[in-house]
Design an enzyme around this catalytic site. Sequence first.
Site, mmCIF file in Angstrom:
data_model
loop_
_atom_site.group_PDB
_atom_site.id
_atom_site.type_symbol
_atom_site.label_atom_id
_atom_site.label_comp_id
_atom_site.label_asym_id
_atom_site.label_seq_id
_atom_site.Cartn_x
_atom_site.Cartn_y
_atom_site.Cartn_z
ATOM 1 C CE LYS A 133 -2.992 2.911 2.733
ATOM 2 N NZ LYS A 133 -3.917 3.089 3.867
ATOM 3 N N GLY B 165 -8.768 8.482 9.414
ATOM 4 C CA GLY B 165 -9.106 8.508 10.836
ATOM 5 C C GLY B 165 -10.228 9.452 11.206
ATOM 6 C CG ASN C 44 -6.582 0.784 11.340
ATOM 7 O OD1 ASN C 44 -6.997 0.365 12.403
ATOM 8 N ND2 ASN C 44 -5.302 0.932 11.130
#
Lengths: 65, 259
Positions: free
Chosen positions: B100, B161, B209
């Site tokens: 990635k 995030g 994530n």
Amino acid sequence: MQILLNGDTTSTNATTLGELVIELGLEERMIAIERNLEVVPKSQYKDTRLCDNDRIELVHMIGGG
Amino acid sequence: MTDDVFKVGTYEFKSRLIVGSGKYKSFQATKDATEASEAEMITVAVRRVNITDMGKENLLDYIDPKEYTILPNTAGCFNAEDAVRTLRLAREAGGWDLVKLEVLGDTETLYPNVVETIKAAETLVNDGFQVMVYTNDDPIVARTLEEIGCVAVMPLGNPIGSGRGLANPFNIRVIKQRAHVPIVVDAGIGTASDAAKAMELGADAALINTAIAEAKHECLMAKAMRDAIRAGRQAYLAGRMSKRAFASASSPTEGYIWD
């Protein structure tokens, strides 16, 4: 001799990368090493001689996204 | 659905959920949530070994590289050179060629620096890597990265995030419609409906994530994401109904008892 290990000036008795890995107790870890900006294959650790002021980066995998 | 395989480069997966391994409270929590997600691919970061305090345990003691496809990332890299160095080290560490690539622009937004991303992608593709590349939700940049030879393009839904969902669903759809490589929505997914939405738009997979790691119950959220990805994928394949301006009765409009 003195090497720059992960950004810190470090004294070592190791004369090769293979000895350095053993000195640090990392033989069993999944790591990779860059010496003076070149990745060194594991198979060449024992034959890669350390020189004064070598810049060594020693990395592993941690959590990340 | 059993033969709906997610192909990326030379790899094949049953799961269309890719998970990250960051921000968990413990390695055990990482392992438990990853198992619950039924993901087959998990991202990891490459960092210096702390020589003075190495700790007894390692992430890969919990996430078995024989069981999962490990996807090393370049998180924290702000230029092409550092990203390339990082992934060459990762390849040496574990033999991984599927990677990635993310090259960031600044620490506040974590938006990609596409100029450096393109430079790094060219070098890595030429070096034999199979590059899954994180980028903006820009269809032109996505096409450029595909032309370079990246095996998957991963547009952001919103900043990394942030958990704010898909900022620009239209662009995700446009990117997908014009792509010949898998499109993976990476970053921004905050909850299950965001993941389902990404898949309904046609994304081939999603990378999640923080939404799992920062959930109050990580394993439950991991399962919610697993199911949302499947539901969204099935809805996409099923082909949704058209939207109408007015109602359309579901029951027959003849044979009433008063007729």
